[in-house]
Design a protein around this motif. Structure first.
Motif, PDB file in Angstrom:
ATOM      1  N   PRO A 254       0.803  -1.229   0.000  1.00  0.00           N
ATOM      2  CA  PRO A 254       0.000   0.000   0.000  1.00  0.00           C
ATOM      3  C   PRO A 254       0.833   1.274   0.000  1.00  0.00           C
ATOM      4  CG  PRO A 254      -0.122  -1.129   2.127  1.00  0.00           C
ATOM      5  CD  PRO A 254       0.559  -2.056   1.195  1.00  0.00           C
ATOM      6  N   ASN A 255       2.132   1.181   0.272  1.00  0.00           N
ATOM      7  CA  ASN A 255       3.020   2.337   0.187  1.00  0.00           C
ATOM      8  C   ASN A 255       3.563   2.565  -1.215  1.00  0.00           C
ATOM      9  OD1 ASN A 255       5.173   4.331   1.118  1.00  0.00           O
ATOM     10  ND2 ASN A 255       6.487   2.640   0.476  1.00  0.00           N
ATOM     11  N   ASP A 256       3.427   1.602  -2.119  1.00  0.00           N
ATOM     12  CA  ASP A 256       4.325   1.518  -3.263  1.00  0.00           C
ATOM     13  C   ASP A 256       3.864   2.174  -4.558  1.00  0.00           C
ATOM     14  OD1 ASP A 256       6.118   0.143  -1.672  1.00  0.00           O
ATOM     15  OD2 ASP A 256       5.244  -1.810  -2.162  1.00  0.00           O
ATOM     16  N   GLY A 257       2.654   2.624  -4.630  1.00  0.00           N
ATOM     17  CA  GLY A 257       2.236   3.400  -5.799  1.00  0.00           C
ATOM     18  C   GLY A 257       2.202   2.632  -7.102  1.00  0.00           C
ATOM     19  N   ALA A 258       1.714   1.383  -7.081  1.00  0.00           N
ATOM     20  CA  ALA A 258       1.684   0.582  -8.302  1.00  0.00           C
ATOM     21  C   ALA A 258       0.352   0.659  -9.032  1.00  0.00           C
ATOM     22  CB  ALA A 258       2.002  -0.882  -7.980  1.00  0.00           C
ATOM     23  N   THR A 259      -0.584   1.456  -8.536  1.00  0.00           N
ATOM     24  CA  THR A 259      -1.815   1.741  -9.275  1.00  0.00           C
ATOM     25  C   THR A 259      -1.871   3.247  -9.497  1.00  0.00           C
ATOM     26  OG1 THR A 259      -3.125   1.925  -7.239  1.00  0.00           O
ATOM     27  CG2 THR A 259      -3.028  -0.233  -8.304  1.00  0.00           C
ATOM     28  N   ASN A 260      -2.091   3.630 -10.760  1.00  0.00           N
ATOM     29  CA  ASN A 260      -2.001   5.038 -11.113  1.00  0.00           C
ATOM     30  C   ASN A 260      -3.034   5.410 -12.161  1.00  0.00           C
ATOM     31  OD1 ASN A 260       0.655   6.164  -9.781  1.00  0.00           O
ATOM     32  ND2 ASN A 260       1.161   4.109 -10.509  1.00  0.00           N
ATOM     33  N   ALA A 261      -3.248   6.712 -12.290  1.00  0.00           N
ATOM     34  CA  ALA A 261      -4.110   7.226 -13.353  1.00  0.00           C
ATOM     35  C   ALA A 261      -3.290   7.332 -14.622  1.00  0.00           C
ATOM     36  CB  ALA A 261      -4.660   8.589 -12.956  1.00  0.00           C
ATOM     37  N   ILE A 262      -3.671   6.551 -15.637  1.00  0.00           N
ATOM     38  CA  ILE A 262      -2.928   6.540 -16.888  1.00  0.00           C
ATOM     39  C   ILE A 262      -3.887   6.795 -18.054  1.00  0.00           C
ATOM     40  CG2 ILE A 262      -1.236   4.922 -15.931  1.00  0.00           C
ATOM     41  CD1 ILE A 262      -2.458   2.709 -17.637  1.00  0.00           C
ATOM     42  N   ALA A 263      -3.317   7.183 -19.174  1.00  0.00           N
ATOM     43  CA  ALA A 263      -4.107   7.360 -20.400  1.00  0.00           C
ATOM     44  C   ALA A 263      -3.489   6.484 -21.477  1.00  0.00           C
ATOM     45  CB  ALA A 263      -4.123   8.815 -20.834  1.00  0.00           C
ATOM     46  N   VAL A 264      -4.320   5.624 -22.068  1.00  0.00           N
ATOM     47  CA  VAL A 264      -3.863   4.685 -23.093  1.00  0.00           C
ATOM     48  C   VAL A 264      -4.675   4.913 -24.361  1.00  0.00           C
ATOM     49  CG1 VAL A 264      -3.605   2.260 -23.716  1.00  0.00           C
ATOM     50  CG2 VAL A 264      -3.216   2.980 -21.350  1.00  0.00           C
ATOM     51  N   ASN A 265      -3.997   5.290 -25.425  1.00  0.00           N
ATOM     52  CA  ASN A 265      -4.661   5.525 -26.716  1.00  0.00           C
ATOM     53  C   ASN A 265      -5.858   6.461 -26.574  1.00  0.00           C
ATOM     54  OD1 ASN A 265      -2.849   3.767 -28.033  1.00  0.00           O
ATOM     55  ND2 ASN A 265      -4.107   1.991 -27.485  1.00  0.00           N
ATOM     56  N   GLY A 266      -5.678   7.507 -25.788  1.00  0.00           N
ATOM     57  CA  GLY A 266      -6.716   8.515 -25.641  1.00  0.00           C
ATOM     58  C   GLY A 266      -7.774   8.215 -24.599  1.00  0.00           C
ATOM     59  N   LYS A 267      -7.698   7.059 -23.937  1.00  0.00           N
ATOM     60  CA  LYS A 267      -8.679   6.700 -22.923  1.00  0.00           C
ATOM     61  C   LYS A 267      -8.032   6.725 -21.543  1.00  0.00           C
ATOM     62  CE  LYS A 267     -11.879   3.031 -21.483  1.00  0.00           C
ATOM     63  NZ  LYS A 267     -12.385   1.655 -21.770  1.00  0.00           N
ATOM     64  N   VAL A 268      -8.663   7.412 -20.597  1.00  0.00           N
ATOM     65  CA  VAL A 268      -8.141   7.523 -19.246  1.00  0.00           C
ATOM     66  C   VAL A 268      -8.580   6.323 -18.418  1.00  0.00           C
ATOM     67  CG1 VAL A 268      -8.212   8.849 -17.104  1.00  0.00           C
ATOM     68  CG2 VAL A 268      -8.007  10.029 -19.293  1.00  0.00           C
ATOM     69  N   LEU A 269      -7.614   5.688 -17.759  1.00  0.00           N
ATOM     70  CA  LEU A 269      -7.871   4.581 -16.839  1.00  0.00           C
ATOM     71  C   LEU A 269      -7.488   5.068 -15.453  1.00  0.00           C
ATOM     72  CD1 LEU A 269      -6.257   1.712 -18.976  1.00  0.00           C
ATOM     73  CD2 LEU A 269      -8.636   2.475 -18.964  1.00  0.00           C
ATOM     74  N   PRO A 270      -8.463   5.393 -14.605  1.00  0.00           N
ATOM     75  CA  PRO A 270      -8.161   6.121 -13.369  1.00  0.00           C
ATOM     76  C   PRO A 270      -7.488   5.306 -12.276  1.00  0.00           C
ATOM     77  CG  PRO A 270     -10.497   5.626 -13.505  1.00  0.00           C
ATOM     78  CD  PRO A 270      -9.910   5.211 -14.815  1.00  0.00           C
ATOM     79  N   ASN A 271      -7.562   4.002 -12.328  1.00  0.00           N
ATOM     80  CA  ASN A 271      -7.007   3.188 -11.240  1.00  0.00           C
ATOM     81  C   ASN A 271      -6.335   1.962 -11.832  1.00  0.00           C
ATOM     82  OD1 ASN A 271      -6.470   2.486  -8.555  1.00  0.00           O
ATOM     83  ND2 ASN A 271      -8.337   1.266  -8.403  1.00  0.00           N
ATOM     84  N   ALA A 272      -5.312   2.194 -12.647  1.00  0.00           N
ATOM     85  CA  ALA A 272      -4.697   1.103 -13.401  1.00  0.00           C
ATOM     86  C   ALA A 272      -3.486   0.539 -12.678  1.00  0.00           C
ATOM     87  CB  ALA A 272      -4.275   1.598 -14.777  1.00  0.00           C
ATOM     88  N   PRO A 273      -3.475  -0.766 -12.408  1.00  0.00           N
ATOM     89  CA  PRO A 273      -2.256  -1.387 -11.888  1.00  0.00           C
ATOM     90  C   PRO A 273      -1.188  -1.392 -12.983  1.00  0.00           C
ATOM     91  CG  PRO A 273      -4.214  -2.759 -11.498  1.00  0.00           C
ATOM     92  CD  PRO A 273      -4.593  -1.719 -12.508  1.00  0.00           C
TER      93      PRO A 273
END
Length: 494
Positions: free
Chosen positions: A341-360
């Motif tokens: 839970p300290n490590d920041g392995a889920t993040n808000a990313i954008a892939v091919n124009g689509k935002v994935l708000p909680n992506a591992p």
């Protein structure tokens, strides 16, 4: 300089660090962020390798942190009969025998770890044979020696009774066998690092540990803000209430819960593809016993599972404890790879124009596989997480950022522009490499140690390099008005 800016600079200089105010981000305040950045860089420029803390002065009578840096000057004799190896019959670690390996590794550090957690800054690391890295003092709090790491909020941990956003802070120790590598690179003075692949290589059996504390950024909820932390050990720190703000407020005494404890061991016999086994312990309030007994394995990882290119593929170099507490399993990395839970392995990313708000999008070994240093340009070459390089000339942030419409923008934005999960470029971060092999051509591998590559070396260069250089990634003010996860450099989410 106007009255507002004079007050800002004065308040930062009182603590010898980059202390300031809660920014309003009006036009006037934004101009003062430049002054804050100048003062912050001045603190880095004035740093010394073995300073204990950022120079802030806590209330009288409180025990303060002392850096342990009398590193062994020669390698220790080769390790024999390592109990974690014995626990699995001196064979390869597997998903079946990983629980036994994890328990043996936990037991191997129990005496020192139990004392550290119980005593905090009263722990005599030098007497215990545990040591710290150089050049990080300008970031450390004076009470416990912790430095700012992650930024999280309730959206990460649903149904766990979390009622506040929080920052995480960390403290790393090397055992004697591991600390010999610190001397190999830094020598006695730590002023002229010897950046050679062989010097960064840790001896078999070397152990590095990291304690992570979780601290509420709500001044009205300093304790009791998360049901999962009921009964957890607390340390008092002298820190800004929110270290991940663009310009943090003045420091005060703030409590934090010890929630995570990482243990990594160099073990090429058990894990020949990478040479390392990573293990994460997390706090479980339901377990019996003392505070160390309540630190239970979340899991272990000994490879990046490069064949597992989808989120549902079977992992063969990764074990997750099925009895781990719920909150600790909510931040696992890509495809369920180990990440605490300290490590920041889920993040808000954008892939091919689509935002994935909680992506591992990461994992312990994935992140640490970026551990490298380019001595020619004194830089950490590739960002910790799957991403595209920033536009030419942009150093802030150190990746291509995307807006909420999924399109790239110059400068900071809420999302990381990312390769598609499982694509060839994405999997660059999920390969099995030995600690002698750098991720990028022209760089020197630092044997999976991010303290070398992401902290000590950049901070050393900030102190001794050109005055006009950009601020290191892990200390940079983002000028966005958003909290930033300093641990990963990624935009923070609540």
């Amino acid at each position: 300089m106007g009255r507002f800016s004079k007050y800002l600079v004065a308040s930062m200089l009182v603590s010898g660090s980059f202390v300031a105010w809660h920014a309003t981000y009006s036009q006037t305040a934004s101009k003062s962020l430049g002054a804050a950045a100048n003062v912050r860089m001045a603190a880095l420029r004035g740093a010394t390798p073995f300073q204990n803390s950022d120079g802030s002065v806590p209330p009288p009578g409180m025990t303060t942190f002392t850096l342990s840096h009398d590193w062994p000057t020669a390698p220790l004799p080769p390790i024999t009969n390592a109990p974690w190896r014995t626990a699995i019959g001196n064979g390869l670690i597997t998903t079946k025998n990983a629980p036994a390996y994890a328990e043996a590794l936990k037991a191997a550090v129990a005496t020192n770890a139990r004392a550290l957690i119980a005593q905090g800054s009263g722990f005599d690391a030098a007497a215990a044979g545990w040591y710290n890295e150089p050049w990080v003092g300008s970031l450390r709090d004076p009470l416990q020696g912790t430095y700012c790491a992650g930024a999280f909020g309730p959206s990460f941990f649903p149904n766990t009774g979390l009622r506040a956003s929080f920052d995480t802070r960390v403290l790393t120790y090397y055992d004697k066998r591991a600390a010999a590598s610190l001397y190999s690179v830094w020598g006695k003075t730590a002023m002229r690092p010897n950046v050679q692949t062989a010097n960064f290589q840790f001896a078999e059996g070397a152990i590095v540990v990291k304690a992570a504390l979780f601290q509420s950024i709500d001044p009205n909820q300093p304790t009791g803000w998360w049901d999962a932390m009921t009964g957890a050990q607390q340390w008092n720190m002298f820190i800004p209430i929110d270290c991940n703000a663009d310009v943090p407020a003045a420091p005060t005494v703030v409590p934090g819960y010890i929630a995570q404890f990482d243990i990594v061991v160099k073990d090429s016999q058990s894990a020949p593809k990478t040479g390392w086994v990573f293990m994460t312990l997390v706090y479980d309030s339901t377990r019996p016993g003392d505070i160390w007994d309540k630190m239970v394995p979340l899991g272990a990882q000994w490879g990046n599972d490069p064949q597992a290119t989808s989120s549902t593929a079977t992992l063969t170099e990764n074990w997750i404890n099925p009895a781990a507490p719920l909150y600790a399993t909510q931040t696992l990395g890509f495809g369920g790879r180990l990440s605490g839970p300290n490590d920041g392995a889920t993040n808000a990313i954008a892939v091919n124009g689509k935002v994935l708000p909680n992506a591992p999008d990461s994992g312990c070994m994935s992140c640490h596989s970026t551990s490298q240093w380019n001595a020619a340009n004194h830089a950490f070459p590739t960002f910790l997480l799957p991403s595209f390089p920033p536009p030419k000339g942009q150093s802030n942030p150190p990746f291509l950022a995307c807006g909420n419409d999924g399109k790239p923008v110059k400068g900071g934005a809420p999302n990381i522009c990312s390769p598609a999960p499982g694509s060839a470029l994405w999997m660059k971060w999920f390969q099995n490499r030995l600690g002698t092999q750098a991720m990028d051509a022209g760089a020197t591998a630092t044997d999976f140690d991010e303290v070398f590559a992401f902290k000590s070396l950049p901070l050393w260069w900030s102190a001794v390099g050109p005055k006009n250089q950009p601020m290191p990634m892990l200390t940079r003010i983002q000028f966005t008005g958003r909290r930033t996860n300093q641990y990963s450099g990624a935009p923070a989410r609540e």
